[in-house]
Design a protein around this motif. Sequence first.
Motif, PDB file in Angstrom:
ATOM      1  N   SER A  83     -26.564 -38.082 -55.271  1.00 38.69           N
ATOM      2  CA  SER A  83     -27.330 -37.822 -54.616  1.00 38.69           C
ATOM      3  C   SER A  83     -28.309 -37.187 -53.639  1.00 38.69           C
ATOM      4  O   SER A  83     -29.074 -36.004 -53.247  1.00 38.69           O
ATOM      5  CB  SER A  83     -28.114 -38.042 -55.835  1.00 38.69           C
ATOM      6  N   ALA A  84     -27.290 -38.710 -52.927  1.00 35.59           N
ATOM      7  CA  ALA A  84     -28.014 -38.436 -51.370  1.00 35.59           C
ATOM      8  C   ALA A  84     -27.635 -37.912 -50.589  1.00 35.59           C
ATOM      9  O   ALA A  84     -28.144 -37.093 -50.065  1.00 35.59           O
ATOM     10  CB  ALA A  84     -28.120 -39.762 -50.735  1.00 35.59           C
ATOM     11  N   GLU A 130     -22.101 -41.674 -59.535  1.00 35.53           N
ATOM     12  CA  GLU A 130     -22.118 -40.794 -60.858  1.00 35.53           C
ATOM     13  C   GLU A 130     -20.422 -39.686 -61.129  1.00 35.53           C
ATOM     14  O   GLU A 130     -19.829 -39.543 -59.906  1.00 35.53           O
ATOM     15  CB  GLU A 130     -23.138 -39.860 -61.319  1.00 35.53           C
ATOM     16  N   ASN A 135     -27.232 -42.745 -57.209  1.00 39.30           N
ATOM     17  CA  ASN A 135     -25.684 -42.571 -55.867  1.00 39.30           C
ATOM     18  C   ASN A 135     -25.892 -41.970 -54.774  1.00 39.30           C
ATOM     19  O   ASN A 135     -26.781 -41.346 -54.344  1.00 39.30           O
ATOM     20  CB  ASN A 135     -25.061 -42.528 -57.265  1.00 39.30           C
ATOM     21  N   CYS A 176     -33.113 -40.964 -48.453  1.00 39.02           N
ATOM     22  CA  CYS A 176     -33.223 -41.031 -50.189  1.00 39.02           C
ATOM     23  C   CYS A 176     -31.649 -41.577 -50.719  1.00 39.02           C
ATOM     24  O   CYS A 176     -31.046 -41.424 -51.955  1.00 39.02           O
ATOM     25  CB  CYS A 176     -32.573 -39.468 -50.308  1.00 39.02           C
ATOM     26  N   GLU A 182     -26.091 -45.177 -62.694  1.00 41.26           N
ATOM     27  CA  GLU A 182     -25.681 -43.709 -62.162  1.00 41.26           C
ATOM     28  C   GLU A 182     -26.506 -42.653 -61.237  1.00 41.26           C
ATOM     29  O   GLU A 182     -26.425 -41.919 -60.568  1.00 41.26           O
ATOM     30  CB  GLU A 182     -25.429 -43.373 -63.431  1.00 41.26           C
ATOM     31  N   GLN A 183     -28.064 -42.583 -61.850  1.00 44.41           N
ATOM     32  CA  GLN A 183     -29.080 -41.969 -61.182  1.00 44.41           C
ATOM     33  C   GLN A 183     -29.352 -42.147 -59.619  1.00 44.41           C
ATOM     34  O   GLN A 183     -29.749 -41.528 -59.193  1.00 44.41           O
ATOM     35  CB  GLN A 183     -30.312 -41.712 -61.513  1.00 44.41           C
ATOM     36  N   HIS A 185     -25.766 -34.311 -51.579  1.00 42.64           N
ATOM     37  CA  HIS A 185     -26.728 -33.129 -52.405  1.00 42.64           C
ATOM     38  C   HIS A 185     -28.801 -32.116 -51.613  1.00 42.64           C
ATOM     39  O   HIS A 185     -29.096 -31.817 -52.219  1.00 42.64           O
ATOM     40  CB  HIS A 185     -26.458 -32.881 -54.280  1.00 42.64           C
ATOM     41  N   SER A 186     -29.107 -34.328 -51.563  1.00 39.95           N
ATOM     42  CA  SER A 186     -30.230 -33.584 -51.324  1.00 39.95           C
ATOM     43  C   SER A 186     -30.776 -33.178 -49.942  1.00 39.95           C
ATOM     44  O   SER A 186     -29.934 -33.364 -49.120  1.00 39.95           O
ATOM     45  CB  SER A 186     -31.237 -35.556 -51.570  1.00 39.95           C
ATOM     46  N   SER A 191     -18.252 -36.992 -61.170  1.00 43.66           N
ATOM     47  CA  SER A 191     -18.243 -35.501 -60.336  1.00 43.66           C
ATOM     48  C   SER A 191     -17.234 -34.548 -61.119  1.00 43.66           C
ATOM     49  O   SER A 191     -15.687 -35.465 -60.751  1.00 43.66           O
ATOM     50  CB  SER A 191     -19.161 -35.344 -59.457  1.00 43.66           C
TER      51      SER A 191
END
Length: 723
Positions: free
Chosen positions: A607-608, A634, A604, A618, A601-602, A610-611, A636
């Motif tokens: 994350s890309a 993940e 995902n 990413c 889940e890390q 929001h990066s 949300s």
Amino acid sequence: MRLPKAATSAPKMLEFSDVIRALRHRIALVLATGVLCLGGAVYYLSSITPTYSSGGQLLLGGQGLSEQNSFDLVEAQVLSNAVIEGEIAIMRSNEILINVVQKLNLDEDPEFNPSLREKQVPNPVVSWLKDTAKTILGRGESAADDEVVVVETASNTAVLEAASLNEQTLGEYGTSVGILRKGLSIRQQGTSFLMAVQATSESPQKAAAISNTVMTEYIRVLADKRFQTASRFTGWLEGRVEELASNLEESERAVLELRSVMEADADNGARLDQQMQEFTTKLVNARAELAQAEAQVRRATLVNEQDGPLATANILSNDAIFEFRRALVDLRREEAEASLSFSDESARMDSIRRAISKTEAELANEVENLILQLNNRVETLRLNVRTLETSLRSFEGLNLERSRQLIEMNQLQRVADINRRVYEDFLGRYREISEFQEIPISDAKIIRYASPPSSPSHPRKKVAAILALVGGLSLGAALAFMLEWRPRRLSEPRQVSRATGLPVFGNTPRLKKIRSAEKLLAQLSNDEAFAQAALKLADNINLHSERSLRSLFVTSYDANQSRTNTAILLAWANAQRGRKCVLVDGDFRTAQLTDSFGLNEQANFLSAIHSDKPLSECLVVTDTTDGFDCIGAEVSAADPSVLYSSERMQDMIALLRKVYDVVIIDAPSLEDSSNSFAGLNSRDLGIFTIETNKMTRDGMNRSLNMLRDMDLGGAGIVLNGAK
């Protein structure tokens, strides 16, 4: 591109022609239900024994059997609802019903004595219906096992005896009385004193006989009870009259005795009054004389102490004091005359002065003696007053005793008067009851006797048959309407296509129970038919998009495993056809795809997104052994419409289209967001997955309304669980 509208229109108002059409279409069901209910009613009516009801009318009189008090036996009593209810209870009492059973020999009748009935083979249909009803109501045969068995011991013997008083009263007629009471109806007609007595039996003659016997027994019991009550009351009145006569005689004798005593002392009373009057006058005079003497003594004593004996002599008068005062006057005159001729030291003046001193001394002694006499007189008067007061108090005591005798005589006279009135009242009652006891009448009267009926009262076969037929036809009509207008669920591709206006790309076996991607891919490897269905589905979708498919969005009305499994099948099939494919878990509300593959889940795509780094650096892609890549997500709580319309999301999809031939996104369900795909271009294709026999036309129309708000290049349906 806008999606086509559904073939079905909005629901319209129900018209009479629709009702006629539904009944005509289901006429066989309606007639069959009516005939079935009619046949069941006929069978039931033929299996039960008919009963007859016959009744008479009874008029209650001015009073009932239950008296308010003993004097009601000879006085009128107004009937009330409470009294009428009491009379109804008496007519249904054990005493009257036992008399009816004995008089008509009902204990020898099988109808009222179940032990005399012949054992009959139970009807299997009726037995089945009874067992079914018991099962539905939760009352099985084991209910009898739950009964509490009371063990008779020394401690509860009294309780058992008290609890069995009703059975002891009924004796051997208990069963017959119970059945008779169930078939007996007694009610008041309106607000009148007219009672309707109705009996029900299997024989019309017995029904009339029971009704007439109940009324006659009630009248007989009423007369007997009234006669017995009058007899008991007469005996009580007789004893009470004798007791009152004795009390009256004693009270009058006491009055006469006391009156004779008081009349004998009448002369003494007059003398007592005269003596009291005389002594009262003497006491008043003595007290006045005493007060005068005490005042004179106090004045003389005060003047003697302040002014001397000479001044006191002026207020006291007696012969001696008068002589002493005259002598002093003469001596004073001689002294005055002598002072003219003689000197103060002369013998004449000295002799006169000695005579004056002697006379004053004698006057002082006389004043003292006179004051002492006054004091003695005061004491004597006081003693006289006390003596008179004592005598007067003794006379008052005698007078008080005489008054008490008078009060006692008045009290005895009142008691005698009361005893005389009570005696006369009870004596009059006794004479009335004695006359009434010789007339055994009842206040109730039979207005109409019961007669045997000509037709049974239950069951009413014609009415029951008509009701059964009407009820059956109504039930059949209700079933027809329910079948015609029930919500129809979509189950076949042609039915789905006609209802929605969208193409059906294919169908798959039921995938909802497969929770793991590993098991699903293993089944594709082992089940050739399953694999061919997946390949055929992918080919149909590719042909529909004219082989220009670049991105595919798989969605459903609600979040379910079938949608995720469909996305996995399409990814596997495109990989088998040699296309470079990536599978993205776009439903970050549930992340079912990530859980199915067991992805990290890390790593995902959220994350890309929001990066701040470039997506190429990413974005984490996971390779699978089946020829396609996966991008996890993940869980949300973010709004899908906001996320999918963001520029970063559009850039990620554009990047994946450049790298891969086909991008498959396991998209959020439509109930989460109706505009999740608002930013998608016309090259995107939406796949709507539904489960057969799970969605109705109305549910499908709501889902299509959501799809119409999306800017998709096209859309189609995949059926899950179709045969």
